[in-house]
Scaffold this motif. Structure first.
Motif, PDB file in Angstrom:
ATOM      1  N   THR A 163       0.832  -1.263   0.036  1.00  0.00           N
ATOM      2  CA  THR A 163       0.111  -0.073  -0.153  1.00  0.00           C
ATOM      3  C   THR A 163       0.738   1.247  -0.090  1.00  0.00           C
ATOM      4  O   THR A 163       1.845   1.291   0.668  1.00  0.00           O
ATOM      5  N   LEU A 164       0.365   2.408  -0.682  1.00  0.00           N
ATOM      6  CA  LEU A 164       1.177   3.258  -0.907  1.00  0.00           C
ATOM      7  C   LEU A 164       0.219   4.866  -0.548  1.00  0.00           C
ATOM      8  O   LEU A 164      -1.095   4.539  -0.900  1.00  0.00           O
ATOM      9  N   ILE A 165       0.564   5.499   0.318  1.00  0.00           N
ATOM     10  CA  ILE A 165      -0.275   6.768   0.707  1.00  0.00           C
ATOM     11  C   ILE A 165      -0.314   7.611  -0.674  1.00  0.00           C
ATOM     12  O   ILE A 165       0.656   7.746  -1.222  1.00  0.00           O
ATOM     13  N   GLY A 166      -1.335   8.373  -0.485  1.00  0.00           N
ATOM     14  CA  GLY A 166      -1.382   9.420  -1.635  1.00  0.00           C
ATOM     15  C   GLY A 166      -2.213   9.049  -2.895  1.00  0.00           C
ATOM     16  O   GLY A 166      -2.068  10.019  -3.743  1.00  0.00           O
ATOM     17  N   ASP A 167      -2.373   7.727  -2.888  1.00  0.00           N
ATOM     18  CA  ASP A 167      -3.187   7.262  -4.149  1.00  0.00           C
ATOM     19  C   ASP A 167      -2.583   7.485  -5.364  1.00  0.00           C
ATOM     20  O   ASP A 167      -1.341   7.137  -5.358  1.00  0.00           O
ATOM     21  N   ARG A 168      -3.100   8.303  -6.294  1.00  0.00           N
ATOM     22  CA  ARG A 168      -2.492   8.494  -7.496  1.00  0.00           C
ATOM     23  C   ARG A 168      -1.316   9.161  -7.477  1.00  0.00           C
ATOM     24  O   ARG A 168      -0.213   8.652  -8.149  1.00  0.00           O
ATOM     25  N   LYS A 169      -1.159  10.202  -6.535  1.00  0.00           N
ATOM     26  CA  LYS A 169       0.202  11.025  -6.568  1.00  0.00           C
ATOM     27  C   LYS A 169       1.278  10.141  -5.898  1.00  0.00           C
ATOM     28  O   LYS A 169       2.420  10.315  -6.017  1.00  0.00           O
ATOM     29  N   HIS A 182      19.579   4.411 -11.943  1.00  0.00           N
ATOM     30  CA  HIS A 182      20.417   4.065 -10.924  1.00  0.00           C
ATOM     31  C   HIS A 182      19.765   3.477  -9.673  1.00  0.00           C
ATOM     32  O   HIS A 182      20.366   3.168  -8.581  1.00  0.00           O
ATOM     33  N   VAL A 183      18.497   3.246  -9.775  1.00  0.00           N
ATOM     34  CA  VAL A 183      17.677   2.711  -8.889  1.00  0.00           C
ATOM     35  C   VAL A 183      17.366   1.226  -9.324  1.00  0.00           C
ATOM     36  O   VAL A 183      16.886   0.829 -10.296  1.00  0.00           O
ATOM     37  N   LYS A 184      17.900   0.139  -8.256  1.00  0.00           N
ATOM     38  CA  LYS A 184      17.631  -1.248  -8.455  1.00  0.00           C
ATOM     39  C   LYS A 184      16.203  -1.706  -7.984  1.00  0.00           C
ATOM     40  O   LYS A 184      15.398  -2.277  -8.578  1.00  0.00           O
ATOM     41  N   LYS A 185      15.687  -1.133  -6.980  1.00  0.00           N
ATOM     42  CA  LYS A 185      14.428  -1.678  -6.078  1.00  0.00           C
ATOM     43  C   LYS A 185      14.074  -0.713  -5.217  1.00  0.00           C
ATOM     44  O   LYS A 185      14.872   0.200  -4.709  1.00  0.00           O
ATOM     45  N   ILE A 186      12.617  -0.501  -5.143  1.00  0.00           N
ATOM     46  CA  ILE A 186      12.030   0.177  -4.098  1.00  0.00           C
ATOM     47  C   ILE A 186      11.180  -0.755  -3.148  1.00  0.00           C
ATOM     48  O   ILE A 186      10.385  -1.481  -3.622  1.00  0.00           O
ATOM     49  N   VAL A 187      11.425  -0.536  -1.968  1.00  0.00           N
ATOM     50  CA  VAL A 187      10.622  -1.458  -0.873  1.00  0.00           C
ATOM     51  C   VAL A 187       9.827  -0.458  -0.114  1.00  0.00           C
ATOM     52  O   VAL A 187      10.137   0.193   0.778  1.00  0.00           O
ATOM     53  N   PRO A 188       8.559  -0.246  -0.380  1.00  0.00           N
ATOM     54  CA  PRO A 188       7.511   0.246   0.298  1.00  0.00           C
ATOM     55  C   PRO A 188       7.436   0.029   1.814  1.00  0.00           C
ATOM     56  O   PRO A 188       7.793  -1.219   2.274  1.00  0.00           O
ATOM     57  N   GLY A 189       7.311   0.966   2.734  1.00  0.00           N
ATOM     58  CA  GLY A 189       7.464   0.745   4.293  1.00  0.00           C
ATOM     59  C   GLY A 189       6.167   0.842   4.793  1.00  0.00           C
ATOM     60  O   GLY A 189       5.168   1.183   4.309  1.00  0.00           O
ATOM     61  N   PRO A 190       5.882   0.331   6.197  1.00  0.00           N
ATOM     62  CA  PRO A 190       4.527   0.679   6.647  1.00  0.00           C
ATOM     63  C   PRO A 190       4.167   2.249   6.806  1.00  0.00           C
ATOM     64  O   PRO A 190       5.055   2.965   6.795  1.00  0.00           O
ATOM     65  N   ILE A 191       2.906   2.337   7.098  1.00  0.00           N
ATOM     66  CA  ILE A 191       2.398   3.737   7.055  1.00  0.00           C
ATOM     67  C   ILE A 191       2.092   4.102   8.619  1.00  0.00           C
ATOM     68  O   ILE A 191       1.657   3.505   9.430  1.00  0.00           O
ATOM     69  N   ASP A 192       2.636   5.333   8.753  1.00  0.00           N
ATOM     70  CA  ASP A 192       2.417   6.052  10.156  1.00  0.00           C
ATOM     71  C   ASP A 192       1.485   6.853  10.140  1.00  0.00           C
ATOM     72  O   ASP A 192       1.731   8.001   9.183  1.00  0.00           O
ATOM     73  N   ALA A 193       0.487   7.004  10.704  1.00  0.00           N
ATOM     74  CA  ALA A 193      -0.425   7.965  10.703  1.00  0.00           C
ATOM     75  C   ALA A 193      -0.482   9.062  11.788  1.00  0.00           C
ATOM     76  O   ALA A 193      -1.306   9.877  11.751  1.00  0.00           O
ATOM     77  N   GLY A 194       0.632   9.074  12.453  1.00  0.00           N
ATOM     78  CA  GLY A 194       0.837  10.115  13.330  1.00  0.00           C
ATOM     79  C   GLY A 194       1.406  11.213  13.249  1.00  0.00           C
ATOM     80  O   GLY A 194       1.965  12.052  14.138  1.00  0.00           O
ATOM     81  N   GLY A 195       1.858  11.504  11.993  1.00  0.00           N
ATOM     82  CA  GLY A 195       2.763  12.602  11.671  1.00  0.00           C
ATOM     83  C   GLY A 195       2.002  13.931  11.713  1.00  0.00           C
ATOM     84  O   GLY A 195       0.711  14.074  11.927  1.00  0.00           O
ATOM     85  N   THR A 196       2.739  14.913  11.487  1.00  0.00           N
ATOM     86  CA  THR A 196       2.263  16.550  11.371  1.00  0.00           C
ATOM     87  C   THR A 196       1.368  16.454  10.085  1.00  0.00           C
ATOM     88  O   THR A 196       1.963  16.035   8.946  1.00  0.00           O
ATOM     89  N   LEU A 218      10.487   9.360   1.351  1.00  0.00           N
ATOM     90  CA  LEU A 218       9.759   9.973   2.323  1.00  0.00           C
ATOM     91  C   LEU A 218       8.504  10.478   1.696  1.00  0.00           C
ATOM     92  O   LEU A 218       8.463  11.533   1.063  1.00  0.00           O
ATOM     93  N   LEU A 219       7.160   9.880   1.906  1.00  0.00           N
ATOM     94  CA  LEU A 219       6.091  10.353   1.380  1.00  0.00           C
ATOM     95  C   LEU A 219       5.206  10.900   2.529  1.00  0.00           C
ATOM     96  O   LEU A 219       5.174  10.358   3.574  1.00  0.00           O
ATOM     97  N   ARG A 220       4.734  12.087   2.199  1.00  0.00           N
ATOM     98  CA  ARG A 220       4.030  12.497   3.588  1.00  0.00           C
ATOM     99  C   ARG A 220       2.615  13.301   2.730  1.00  0.00           C
ATOM    100  O   ARG A 220       2.624  13.830   1.770  1.00  0.00           O
TER     101      ARG A 220
END
Length: 259
Positions: A163-169, A182-196, A218-220
């Motif tokens: 799951t990625l936050i931000g839907d389409r964006k 020069h990017v081999k791989k992207i590993v999505p991380g867990p979503i933290d809902a407690g940010g600013t 970092l996706l916000r």
């Protein structure tokens, strides 16, 4: 200038020779002003030529979209006739971005020249000094080239979290990063809902490289934050920082970062 292989006269310094099919410059450095581009052709550590391309805004105002596209097109045509392995560019964002979109060469944005440096010192062997941008590139031409990853962007994304936050964006941000050579791989991380909370919609940023050359995306979005691991072909922090800067530039071009 004559071709270094067969001696055929070239129309412009650094041109690709169509007689013996030999490249006479393996890199081009472009320094953009809003209405002028200075091109420097390099053959390894040697400067083999310079070319300037200019345009004129209508009524001394900013370039229109058509003028900008045509200006960038002329710069792109000049680059293509050299057939370089790599293009380095610095300076004004709009013509740089438009030129980058029109060519398919390996392309890096590099630091702009220092506007306060007016020393006028001589360069190598007593010749006039090259610009700060060209000097920066020449200092790093000996660095080991980073491996280029041919894997399609969609196949670079994987891991236990899908799951990625931000839907389409959010998907656009990850796709932008995954498209980098020069990017081999992207590993999505867990979503933290407690940010600013953010009022500007989804924002994306590649964070400082680690000692192994890898970075984080970092996706916000609102109060949600997601940190995604990016595995790169960089071999250390210094080369990882080069990839990070290029990723952030791509994210700005995709309007996923504040300029």
């Amino acid at each position: 200038m004559n071709c270094r292989q067969c001696g055929t006269p070239l129309d412009k310094p650094g041109d690709y020779c169509l007689t013996c099919h030999t490249a006479n410059s393996n890199a081009v450095v472009v320094e953009f002003d809003p209405d002028r581009a200075e091109l420097t052709m390099l053959d390894e550590d040697d400067v083999v030529g310079h070319t300037a391309i200019t345009t004129r805004p209508e009524r001394d105002e900013d370039l229109t979209h058509i003028q900008l596209r045509n200006f960038a097109g002329r710069v792109a045509d000049e680059i293509r006739r050299k057939r370089p392995e790599t293009v380095y560019a610095a300076g004004a964002r709009d013509p740089l971005r438009e030129t980058r979109a029109q060519i398919h060469h390996e392309f890096y944005r590099v630091p702009d020249a220092d506007p306060t440096d007016e020393s006028g010192e001589s360069g190598r062997d007593g010749h006039p000094a090259e610009s700060d941008v060209v000097a920066w590139v020449l200092d790093r031409r000996g660095d080991r080239a980073l491996e280029v990853v041919e894997t399609p962007p969609r196949e670079k994304i994987g891991g236990s979290h899908s799951t990625l936050i931000g839907d389409r964006k959010g998907r656009k941000a990850v796709q932008t990063v995954a498209s980098h050579p020069h990017v081999k791989k992207i590993v999505p991380g867990p979503i933290d809902a407690g940010g600013t909370g953010s009022r500007t919609g989804l924002r994306a940023k590649a964070t400082r490289a680690g000692t192994n050359g890898n970075v984080r995306l970092l996706l916000r979005d609102g109060s949600s934050v997601q940190e995604n691991r990016i595995v790169t072909t960089a071999m250390d922090r210094e080369t990882g920082e080069r990839v990070r800067e290029d990723l952030n530039e791509a994210l700005r071009d995709a309007e996923l970062q504040d300029v």
